[in-house]
Write an enzyme that holds these catalytic residues in place. Structure first.
Site, short mmCIF file in Angstrom:
data_model
loop_
_atom_site.label_atom_id
_atom_site.label_comp_id
_atom_site.label_asym_id
_atom_site.label_seq_id
_atom_site.Cartn_x
_atom_site.Cartn_y
_atom_site.Cartn_z
CB SER A 174 8.78 -11.04 2.04
OG SER A 174 8.07 -11.95 1.24
CE LYS A 209 4.75 -10.07 0.21
NZ LYS A 209 6.10 -9.92 0.67
#
Length: 180
Positions: A39, A76
């Site tokens: 990701s 993230k």
């Protein structure tokens, strides 16, 4: 025999002191983490090891590690801070109506047909509001097409953030500092 006992006792004290220091450092200052998944590609890669700093508050574009649920921690990038209005239009990030450059996405944008980040307004995501709620962050993975992030899971409570990270220490041939 007494000298041997004293030497063993001194070693035990030193070892105990070292364990206490490691516990304090890992609990309050820094901790290692392993990147799992794709990701954050191309910025970070699966199985890279990083140091997470538990000191300070996350800022816009910092890479953060947070408790996503009881079993998993996610890594993230912070896009929105409390009170921010977030929108993507034609692959451009707008924060509070102002366009922002995202240099960490340059390589991906060059190698991707079409938009890397689909257009959306914050209220159209799992956040469901027009601004990032107080005490929360809006986060996204750098691999925008393949990231489960605030668009799907909602805004992240700041108290769930473990810390920020920008230092890859393993694999050794790829040690580096990530610039925002």
């Amino acid at each position: 025999m007494v000298e041997k006992k004293n030497e063993v006792l001194e070693w035990m004290k030193a070892l105990g002191f070292a364990v206490v220091i490691v516990f304090i450092v890992r609990s309050f200052l820094i901790t290692p983490i392993v990147v799992e998944g794709a990701s954050m590609n191309t910025t970070l890669h699966d199985q890279e090891r990083m140091i997470v700093s538990k000191v300070g508050e996350p800022e816009r574009f910092d890479i953060v590690v947070f408790h996503a649920n009881e079993e998993q921690d996610y890594i993230k990038r912070v896009i929105g801070l409390p009170g921010d209005k977030i929108e993507y239009k034609d692959d451009t990030l707008f924060i509070n109506g102002k366009p922002y450059d995202e240099p960490y996405l340059k390589t991906q944008k060059e190698n991707t047909e079409g938009n890397l980040t689909n257009s959306f307004k914050l209220e159209d995501t799992a956040v469901g509001k027009s601004t990032v709620p107080e005490g929360h962050l809006f986060v996204m993975g750098d691999n925008r097409r393949f990231s489960k992030d605030s668009r799907q899971i909602g805004a992240i409570p700041i108290e769930e953030v473990i810390g920020t990270t920008n230092f890859v220490f393993y694999p050794f041939n790829d040690i580096r500092i990530i610039k925002n």
